[in-house]
Design an enzyme around this catalytic site. Structure first.
Site, short mmCIF file in Angstrom:
data_model
loop_
_atom_site.label_atom_id
_atom_site.label_comp_id
_atom_site.label_asym_id
_atom_site.label_seq_id
_atom_site.Cartn_x
_atom_site.Cartn_y
_atom_site.Cartn_z
N GLY A 1 50.95 -15.36 -37.07
CA GLY A 1 49.64 -15.52 -36.20
C GLY A 1 49.48 -16.76 -35.47
O GLY A 1 49.93 -17.92 -35.79
N GLN B 1 44.78 -22.78 -30.49
CA GLN B 1 46.15 -23.61 -31.07
C GLN B 1 47.11 -24.18 -29.95
O GLN B 1 48.02 -24.70 -30.16
CB GLN B 1 46.78 -22.80 -32.16
CG GLN B 1 45.87 -22.78 -33.29
CD GLN B 1 46.98 -21.84 -34.57
OE1 GLN B 1 46.94 -20.63 -34.33
NE2 GLN B 1 47.60 -22.54 -35.35
N CYS C 1 49.63 -23.11 -41.64
CA CYS C 1 49.17 -23.10 -40.18
C CYS C 1 49.83 -23.99 -39.43
O CYS C 1 50.15 -25.02 -39.84
CB CYS C 1 47.61 -23.55 -40.18
SG CYS C 1 46.99 -23.35 -38.78
N LEU C 2 50.14 -23.28 -38.21
CA LEU C 2 51.00 -24.21 -37.32
C LEU C 2 50.18 -25.69 -36.76
O LEU C 2 50.90 -26.49 -36.80
CB LEU C 2 51.42 -23.53 -35.99
CG LEU C 2 52.08 -22.29 -35.90
CD1 LEU C 2 52.10 -21.56 -34.61
CD2 LEU C 2 53.70 -22.73 -36.42
N HIS D 1 42.44 -15.55 -41.04
CA HIS D 1 42.65 -16.79 -40.69
C HIS D 1 42.68 -17.30 -39.08
O HIS D 1 42.32 -18.17 -38.72
CB HIS D 1 44.21 -17.13 -41.16
CG HIS D 1 44.74 -18.33 -40.97
ND1 HIS D 1 45.24 -19.27 -41.91
CD2 HIS D 1 45.15 -18.88 -39.66
CE1 HIS D 1 45.78 -20.29 -41.24
NE2 HIS D 1 45.53 -20.35 -40.07
N GLU D 2 43.20 -15.98 -38.42
CA GLU D 2 43.19 -16.32 -36.85
C GLU D 2 41.68 -16.17 -36.36
O GLU D 2 41.38 -17.06 -35.26
CB GLU D 2 44.01 -15.44 -36.35
CG GLU D 2 45.61 -15.46 -36.79
CD GLU D 2 46.41 -16.75 -36.63
OE1 GLU D 2 45.90 -17.63 -35.63
OE2 GLU D 2 47.19 -17.04 -37.49
N HIS E 1 39.99 -19.67 -36.66
CA HIS E 1 40.33 -20.62 -35.43
C HIS E 1 39.44 -20.54 -34.47
O HIS E 1 39.02 -21.46 -33.90
CB HIS E 1 41.73 -20.31 -35.00
CG HIS E 1 42.77 -20.91 -35.96
ND1 HIS E 1 42.92 -22.28 -36.08
CD2 HIS E 1 43.98 -20.42 -36.60
CE1 HIS E 1 44.03 -22.70 -36.79
NE2 HIS E 1 44.51 -21.55 -36.97
NI NI Z 1 46.21 -21.25 -38.47
#
Ligand code: NI
Length: 164
Positions: free
Chosen positions: A47, A52, A97-98, A139-140, A143
């Site tokens: 995701g 991000q 998470c990235l 989660h996304e 963000h």
């Molecule tokens: Ni993330």
């Protein structure tokens, strides 16, 4: 298409609230295609949210079929202006998470969700899912409201783990 740079902590943009997308124009479509390529370039990434890659727009991409473990999955989901309208049950899992490359954490989220969103063709969708796909979407969407999984762990001392 292009692979975009990932914004990581402690960049303050990650704490900002993303703005609704008013029009799905060629810039938005290019951003989505670049986000897709960026996801595919990161191993096991399931995701990504526009913030991000440094863009404060309410867009998320989720594709849990990219995880090596089998999960209920709907393939690639592109969600513009997503909003969770129903939840039930709970599910705890280890998240990464990235934007938080050095840590993972245990987070309790909802198991089943319903999400309203606009798809890339401008059509309104109502989507229901559960399990890993559901927690990835949650989660996304976090963000987009300036939250990371680190904000959702019950204890920074016992539920956050350094990646080896
Ligand atoms: Ni993330």
């Amino acid at each position: 298409m292009a692979i975009l740079n990932i914004v990581t902590i402690p960049n303050p943009i990650l704490k900002q609230v993303s703005l609704p997308v008013e029009k799905i124009d060629s810039d938005v479509k290019k951003l989505i295609s670049d986000m897709r390529e960026t996801m595919l370039s990161s191993n096991h990434c399931v995701g990504i949210a526009a913030v991000q890659v440094g863009v404060l727009a309410r867009i998320v991409l989720v594709d849990v079929s990219l995880n090596p473990k089998p999960h209920h999955n709907s393939g690639l989901l592109v969600m513009i202006n997503p909003k969770i309208t129903y939840t039930s049950g709970k599910l705890k899992s280890r998240e990464g998470c990235l934007s938080v490359p050095d840590f993972t954490g245990n987070v309790v989220r909802k198991n089943k969700i319903e999400v309203e969103y606009t798809d890339i063709n401008g059509n309104k969708q109502l989507f229901k899912t559960h399990g890993f796909e559901s927690i990835t979407i949650q989660h996304e969407i976090d963000h987009l409201d300036g939250f990371l999984f680190l904000d959702k762990v019950s204890s920074l001392k016992t539920d956050v783990f350094k990646r080896i």
